[in-house]
Design a protein around this motif. Structure first.
Motif, PDB file in Angstrom:
ATOM      1  N   PRO A   1      -6.780 -40.887   5.590  1.00 15.25           N
ATOM      2  CA  PRO A   1      -6.455 -39.946   6.778  1.00 15.25           C
ATOM      3  C   PRO A   1      -5.448 -38.822   6.316  1.00 15.25           C
ATOM      4  O   PRO A   1      -4.686 -38.970   5.393  1.00 15.25           O
ATOM      5  CB  PRO A   1      -5.816 -40.829   7.741  1.00 15.25           C
ATOM      6  N   VAL A   2      -5.804 -37.623   7.046  1.00 15.39           N
ATOM      7  CA  VAL A   2      -5.008 -36.492   6.848  1.00 15.39           C
ATOM      8  C   VAL A   2      -4.908 -35.957   5.462  1.00 15.39           C
ATOM      9  O   VAL A   2      -4.001 -35.736   4.816  1.00 15.39           O
ATOM     10  CB  VAL A   2      -3.532 -36.635   7.586  1.00 15.39           C
ATOM     11  N   THR A   3      -6.036 -35.924   4.684  1.00 18.25           N
ATOM     12  CA  THR A   3      -6.255 -35.416   3.042  1.00 18.25           C
ATOM     13  C   THR A   3      -7.324 -34.418   3.253  1.00 18.25           C
ATOM     14  O   THR A   3      -7.701 -33.994   2.283  1.00 18.25           O
ATOM     15  CB  THR A   3      -6.601 -36.662   2.525  1.00 18.25           C
ATOM     16  N   GLY A   4      -7.696 -33.759   4.614  1.00 21.71           N
ATOM     17  CA  GLY A   4      -8.738 -32.688   4.406  1.00 21.71           C
ATOM     18  C   GLY A   4      -8.099 -31.295   3.985  1.00 21.71           C
ATOM     19  O   GLY A   4      -7.212 -31.246   4.211  1.00 21.71           O
ATOM     20  N   TRP A   5      -8.905 -30.644   3.206  1.00 21.45           N
ATOM     21  CA  TRP A   5      -8.364 -29.506   2.644  1.00 21.45           C
ATOM     22  C   TRP A   5      -6.892 -29.740   2.036  1.00 21.45           C
ATOM     23  O   TRP A   5      -6.176 -28.805   1.941  1.00 21.45           O
ATOM     24  CB  TRP A   5      -8.303 -28.344   3.917  1.00 21.45           C
ATOM     25  N   SER A   6      -7.032 -30.624   1.290  1.00 25.52           N
ATOM     26  CA  SER A   6      -5.830 -30.803   0.443  1.00 25.52           C
ATOM     27  C   SER A   6      -5.372 -29.847  -0.532  1.00 25.52           C
ATOM     28  O   SER A   6      -6.161 -29.444  -1.174  1.00 25.52           O
ATOM     29  CB  SER A   6      -5.608 -32.269  -0.211  1.00 25.52           C
ATOM     30  N   PRO A   7      -4.237 -29.277  -0.400  1.00 29.64           N
ATOM     31  CA  PRO A   7      -3.728 -28.292  -1.496  1.00 29.64           C
ATOM     32  C   PRO A   7      -3.151 -29.092  -2.978  1.00 29.64           C
ATOM     33  O   PRO A   7      -3.098 -28.411  -3.872  1.00 29.64           O
ATOM     34  CB  PRO A   7      -2.567 -27.604  -0.896  1.00 29.64           C
ATOM     35  N   SER A   8      -3.144 -30.257  -2.971  1.00 32.45           N
ATOM     36  CA  SER A   8      -2.495 -31.081  -4.180  1.00 32.45           C
ATOM     37  C   SER A   8      -3.277 -32.409  -4.860  1.00 32.45           C
ATOM     38  O   SER A   8      -2.881 -32.670  -5.745  1.00 32.45           O
ATOM     39  CB  SER A   8      -1.045 -31.394  -3.637  1.00 32.45           C
TER      40      SER A   8
ATOM     41  N   ASP B   1      -6.432 -33.891  -6.606  1.00 27.85           N
ATOM     42  CA  ASP B   1      -7.285 -33.520  -7.456  1.00 27.85           C
ATOM     43  C   ASP B   1      -9.015 -33.799  -7.095  1.00 27.85           C
ATOM     44  O   ASP B   1      -9.624 -32.924  -7.197  1.00 27.85           O
ATOM     45  CB  ASP B   1      -7.045 -33.998  -8.806  1.00 27.85           C
ATOM     46  N   ILE B   2      -8.828 -35.028  -6.551  1.00 32.51           N
ATOM     47  CA  ILE B   2     -10.150 -35.410  -6.038  1.00 32.51           C
ATOM     48  C   ILE B   2      -9.958 -35.791  -4.545  1.00 32.51           C
ATOM     49  O   ILE B   2      -9.410 -37.218  -4.475  1.00 32.51           O
ATOM     50  CB  ILE B   2     -10.977 -36.604  -7.020  1.00 32.51           C
ATOM     51  N   ALA B   3     -10.255 -35.045  -3.725  1.00 33.33           N
ATOM     52  CA  ALA B   3     -10.153 -35.728  -2.135  1.00 33.33           C
ATOM     53  C   ALA B   3     -11.500 -35.826  -1.735  1.00 33.33           C
ATOM     54  O   ALA B   3     -12.159 -34.667  -1.608  1.00 33.33           O
ATOM     55  CB  ALA B   3      -9.196 -34.731  -1.677  1.00 33.33           C
TER      56      ALA B   3
ATOM     57  N   ASP C   1     -17.025 -29.666   3.245  1.00 35.96           N
ATOM     58  CA  ASP C   1     -16.096 -28.576   3.142  1.00 35.96           C
ATOM     59  C   ASP C   1     -14.473 -28.880   3.374  1.00 35.96           C
ATOM     60  O   ASP C   1     -13.766 -28.329   2.698  1.00 35.96           O
ATOM     61  CB  ASP C   1     -16.370 -27.915   4.723  1.00 35.96           C
ATOM     62  N   ALA C   2     -14.260 -30.164   3.808  1.00 37.96           N
ATOM     63  CA  ALA C   2     -12.954 -30.764   3.604  1.00 37.96           C
ATOM     64  C   ALA C   2     -12.372 -31.241   2.449  1.00 37.96           C
ATOM     65  O   ALA C   2     -11.235 -31.501   2.107  1.00 37.96           O
ATOM     66  CB  ALA C   2     -12.727 -31.831   4.857  1.00 37.96           C
ATOM     67  N   SER C   3     -13.506 -31.535   1.550  1.00 35.25           N
ATOM     68  CA  SER C   3     -13.377 -31.992   0.374  1.00 35.25           C
ATOM     69  C   SER C   3     -12.820 -31.067  -0.967  1.00 35.25           C
ATOM     70  O   SER C   3     -12.990 -29.775  -0.714  1.00 35.25           O
ATOM     71  CB  SER C   3     -14.459 -32.842  -0.135  1.00 35.25           C
ATOM     72  N   THR C   4     -12.100 -31.571  -1.983  1.00 37.09           N
ATOM     73  CA  THR C   4     -11.962 -30.751  -2.998  1.00 37.09           C
ATOM     74  C   THR C   4     -13.140 -30.472  -3.782  1.00 37.09           C
ATOM     75  O   THR C   4     -13.969 -31.229  -3.793  1.00 37.09           O
ATOM     76  CB  THR C   4     -10.868 -31.275  -3.786  1.00 37.09           C
ATOM     77  N   PRO C   5     -12.857 -29.400  -4.632  1.00 38.43           N
ATOM     78  CA  PRO C   5     -14.517 -29.017  -5.262  1.00 38.43           C
ATOM     79  C   PRO C   5     -14.964 -30.354  -6.100  1.00 38.43           C
ATOM     80  O   PRO C   5     -16.121 -30.574  -6.146  1.00 38.43           O
ATOM     81  CB  PRO C   5     -13.991 -28.016  -6.323  1.00 38.43           C
ATOM     82  N   ARG C   6     -14.115 -31.270  -6.835  1.00 37.50           N
ATOM     83  CA  ARG C   6     -14.817 -32.016  -7.511  1.00 37.50           C
ATOM     84  C   ARG C   6     -14.985 -33.387  -6.584  1.00 37.50           C
ATOM     85  O   ARG C   6     -15.981 -34.040  -6.596  1.00 37.50           O
ATOM     86  CB  ARG C   6     -13.314 -32.710  -8.501  1.00 37.50           C
ATOM     87  N   GLY C   7     -14.259 -33.357  -5.241  1.00 39.79           N
ATOM     88  CA  GLY C   7     -14.604 -34.462  -4.132  1.00 39.79           C
ATOM     89  C   GLY C   7     -16.153 -34.211  -3.891  1.00 39.79           C
ATOM     90  O   GLY C   7     -16.917 -35.233  -3.561  1.00 39.79           O
TER      91      GLY C   7
END
Length: 450
Positions: A127-134, A136-138, A157-163
């Motif tokens: 929870p609460v990891t969408g659009w995370s700035p830090s 690496d893989i979310a 959209d809310a995942s990191t690029p690798r995610g």
């Protein structure tokens, strides 16, 4: 803070990776309680983790998923991290937005600290990891009630690029019958990440036990089946650690966020606010304006005042709440002013205070229908068990660990959810700038010094 150790630490030496590296995997079994441990010990993969150190963990207020999972990554109560409920207060909105966005967190997370030290991090369904700035893989927990296609779009959209690569690879694992089910998907993504990217830190959220309890009750065959299912997923994750060659250097934790209480009734305080004119409706029955609002938070409600309301309105609202507490027909046992909640529980939010329900009372945001629905009513269609109660009430959550830095066979009495985050940071050589907890030293193979 954790209490007295019941079992002494063994003297066996810690296992050490060739380069001294330490990794961390945290598995959240949502709604697992300390009374579940005897059964969990009969399951092979739960038993592997419980064989290390374990004890009960007192949740922060409110005892719901998002504030507590944020405490597990920040070591703060809601007063420090700012996630005051699962959903954002939204007067007049039947289905409020959840706290999906990591940028809503007001304090540093363990992912922030790890990034500063060059550690690689991943999270799956946390929870609460969408659009995370830090991270690496979310691959965060997020969904769209409109359906699977819309959910996949917002998840990407809310995942990191690798995610996003892992979302696309495993999208077929998401089950969507009557609602979204992510357990199989989260496990597939987590095991793939371990084998492919071998991160230093991985947090995974598995929600099946909580879902089964909400829909069927605290201790039912469906809950038992959910535990067995989750045990299999834990086994897959442990196998992935072995396959990646990093099992010997990884400390693994099982955490949970709250217990459950059997629900006897559902209370719609906003229905009563409509009756008294504090909430006003238009011709279609939607909210047109409001002075006060009850933000449902499981087994408690949060009393919100319109920021533009005057002192007279405030006095009238507080007087009405006093009447609710005194009225035996209204299931509100107490009203706790926000200042008291901050002092006693480290709780803060945009509220006047907290409405504590009588035992088994579930608060809802809705305003239609009746103010009270009982379990024996023919039209009762709501949850069978729930949480959100005050932290000291009812059964407690669980904190268990096993790994190279964890003593074996240790049983401690009680810690808090923020203590877990401080312990995770300590095991990674990190330190929070502010913390509302301490290291759970009892489960460590080597005691903290200095």
């Amino acid at each position: 803070m954790s209490d007295t150790v019941q079992t002494a630490r063994p003297e066996s030496p810690a296992r050490t990776a060739p380069d001294g590296r330490r990794r961390l995997v945290v598995l959240s079994v949502d709604a697992m309680s300390d009374v579940d441990v005897p059964f969990a010990r009969t399951l092979p993969n739960f038993a592997r983790i419980l064989a290390g150190g374990w004890g009960s963990a007192e949740a922060i207020y409110p005892t719901v998923t998002y504030p507590n999972h944020t405490a597990q990554t920040t070591a703060r109560t809601a007063d420090g991290h700012g996630i005051y409920a699962n959903e954002k207060v939204s007067p007049g909105v039947r289905v409020p937005d959840w706290f999906w966005d990591a940028r809503d967190i007001a304090s540093p997370t363990i992912f922030d600290l790890a990034k500063e030290q060059g550690l690689t991090t991943a999270s799956v369904g946390w929870p609460v990891t969408g659009w995370s700035p830090s991270i690496d893989i979310a691959v965060p927990e997020i969904w769209d009630r409109a359906g699977l296609e819309q959910t996949l779009a917002v998840l990407r959209d809310a995942s990191t690029p690798r995610g996003r690569e892992y979302v696309d690879r495993h999208a077929g694992e998401i089950s969507w019958e009557r609602k979204q089910v992510f357990g199989r998907f989260n496990t597939a993504v987590a095991t793939d990440i371990l084998r492919t990217d071998r991160p230093d830190v991985l947090f995974v959220h598995l929600v099946d036990v909580d879902s089964a309890r909400h829909s069927t009750g605290r201790f039912t065959p469906e809950v038992k089946e959910a535990f067995e299912r989750v045990d299999g997923w834990i086994g897959e994750i442990l196998d992935a650690l072995e396959d990646a060659g990093i099992a010997e250097e990884t400390n693994v934790a099982i955490v949970s966020d709250h217990g459950h209480v059997e629900v006897g009734r559902c209370f719609r305080g906003n229905n009563l606010l409509v009756e008294r004119g504090f909430v006003r409706l238009d011709e279609s029955g939607d909210v047109s304006s409001w002075d006060a609002w009850v933000h449902g938070c499981g087994l408690t409600g949060q009393l919100y005042l319109n920021p533009e309301a005057d002192e007279t309105t405030l006095e009238k609202v507080l007087a009405l709440v006093e009447d609710w507490v005194e009225d035996p027909e209204i299931p509100v046992a107490a009203f706790h002013p926000l200042a008291d909640m901050t002092e006693d529980y480290g709780y803060a939010g945009p509220f006047l205070g907290v409405l504590e329900g009588t035992s088994g009372t579930n608060f809802q945001n809705l305003w239609e229908g009746r103010s009270l629905y009982g379990r024996f009513d023919e039209d009762y269609t709501f949850l069978i068990s729930q949480h959100g109660h005050l932290p000291e009430q009812d059964i407690q959550a669980v904190f268990a660990m096993a790994g190279p830095d964890i003593a074996e066979g240790v049983r401690f009495n009680r810690c808090t959810v923020p203590d877990e985050a401080v312990t995770f940071a300590h095991l990674l050589g990190l330190e929070f700038p502010e913390a509302d907890g301490v290291v759970v030293e009892e489960i460590l193979r080597v005691a903290v010094t200095g």
